[in-house]
Design an enzyme around this catalytic site. Sequence first.
Site, PDB file in Angstrom:
ATOM      1  N   ASP A 158       0.846  -1.194   0.000  1.00 59.60           N
ATOM      2  CA  ASP A 158       0.000   0.000   0.000  1.00 59.60           C
ATOM      3  C   ASP A 158       0.885   1.249   0.000  1.00 59.60           C
ATOM      4  O   ASP A 158       1.980   1.231  -0.548  1.00 59.60           O
ATOM      5  CB  ASP A 158      -0.918  -0.035   1.230  1.00 59.60           C
ATOM      6  CG  ASP A 158      -2.278   0.601   0.979  1.00 59.60           C
ATOM      7  OD1 ASP A 158      -2.295   1.799   0.641  1.00 59.60           O
ATOM      8  OD2 ASP A 158      -3.299  -0.078   1.127  1.00 59.60           O
ATOM      9  N   HIS A 204      -3.534   5.712   3.717  1.00 61.17           N
ATOM     10  CA  HIS A 204      -4.324   4.522   3.391  1.00 61.17           C
ATOM     11  C   HIS A 204      -3.713   3.248   3.971  1.00 61.17           C
ATOM     12  O   HIS A 204      -4.408   2.430   4.600  1.00 61.17           O
ATOM     13  CB  HIS A 204      -4.464   4.402   1.880  1.00 61.17           C
ATOM     14  CG  HIS A 204      -5.465   3.378   1.437  1.00 61.17           C
ATOM     15  ND1 HIS A 204      -5.128   2.077   1.186  1.00 61.17           N
ATOM     16  CD2 HIS A 204      -6.792   3.480   1.197  1.00 61.17           C
ATOM     17  CE1 HIS A 204      -6.207   1.405   0.802  1.00 61.17           C
ATOM     18  NE2 HIS A 204      -7.233   2.241   0.796  1.00 61.17           N
ATOM     19  N   SER A 211     -11.695  -1.504   0.592  1.00 62.22           N
ATOM     20  CA  SER A 211     -10.349  -1.560   1.162  1.00 62.22           C
ATOM     21  C   SER A 211     -10.416  -2.085   2.592  1.00 62.22           C
ATOM     22  O   SER A 211      -9.673  -2.992   2.982  1.00 62.22           O
ATOM     23  CB  SER A 211      -9.714  -0.162   1.172  1.00 62.22           C
ATOM     24  OG  SER A 211      -9.304   0.214  -0.104  1.00 62.22           O
TER      25      SER A 211
END
Length: 433
Positions: free
Chosen positions: A50, A83, A239
């Site tokens: 990520d 994120h 996600s």
Amino acid sequence: MALTGALLLTSAPMASADAVRDAQWPLTIYDAEKVWKTSQGAGVTVAVVDSGVDANQPDLTGQVLAGKDFTGGGDPHNDTDGHGTGMASLIAGHGHGANGSAGVMGLAPKAKILPVKAPASAGTETWAAGVRYAVDQGASVINLSFGDSSAYPGSAGAEAIKYAQKHDVVVVAATGNDSGTVSYPAALPGVVAVSAVDKDLKYWSSSNKGNVTVAAPGVQTAQADPTTRSGYAVADGTSGSAAYVSAIVALLRSKYPDLTAGQIINRLIKSASFLNNEGKKAPDSELGYGIARPGSALTMNIPAGPKDGPLAQASPPTSTTSGSASKGNDGTNPVKNEKKSSSGSIFLIAGIAAVVVVIAIVFAVIRSRRNRGSGGPGSGGGVPPQGTGYPPQYPSGHQPYPNAASNQGYPAPAGQQPQYPNPYTQQPPRQGQ
């Protein structure tokens, strides 16, 4: 490189860390306190491929390994996007403050996080290298909370995932958030494709459909976010769903270390439920085999099943194997040599067989005439009757996929080998957590 579902997370900042725990409804739904009495993910490494993971985030201190940055920045702990840190917190957060009562608790709070800074925006080759690195570093679970339309079969991303699967790693990916079909890499064979449900355990309408494996909480999920003033955010997206399933897989790999990746996926699927979703039939285009349930996955009496597990596997390469193993010492193809060396024997055998056939025919004709006396031509004729196998009927090279009707009319993305999960005949239960 084109991205599918590039924005797999929409979020809003939270007021304080103290409010975060109350907002973590998935822990309540999953009865996490009870789950943790069976497993907390100890001894398992989950790679988060990520935007990086902030190792100094209060809920993740001590949980984040060294990792690697594949973007050229050099620091996998520098997460300017937030994120990756958010996904890591849902997987392995341990909270902070008195008795860890504040902040984010992950569903597998004793698992370790391997930060692999290689977001989809960096390109398929980049995150593919990150996946291979994660495998080589000993991760047994890889979380891919992104979409990349360039990760079709045969791409660098697809080959990296095959590498992970070959090394007994469970790969979990988000299906996407644009109400379309399941995006790559989730659409690749053998990948656990995760869609999202809300607090009522209903399908989130923005979640992508098609060949979904399981669903998990993904709406209004509280998570860490180093880019906000409070350090936290509430987010919608598959996600987060993928992160929760990665955590469940970590719990399973900790409790059942002798099971293969495929057998872990088998437990995940067999324990899933359509609770609050009556009328669904597995595999469903929205929820797959149901909502993943950690408690049931850990404790149900589920046969291990085949080592490869229930999901469709990637097709073997169509090209011949390269390297010295495929050739003789002189560089020639040993199969061709074998054909050449045996050709004389083949012709000799064929000649003998032909002589035997001729003798048999002559004998049969003579015997037939003797049986009929001086009669004329027989009535049998030289054309075999219908149904005797002439001309030879060759089998079709196109065999139907198992559960082909389960695609629910959603076409596979261009270039995709459809993945029709085909678990065993045992049906998963439909009640409880």
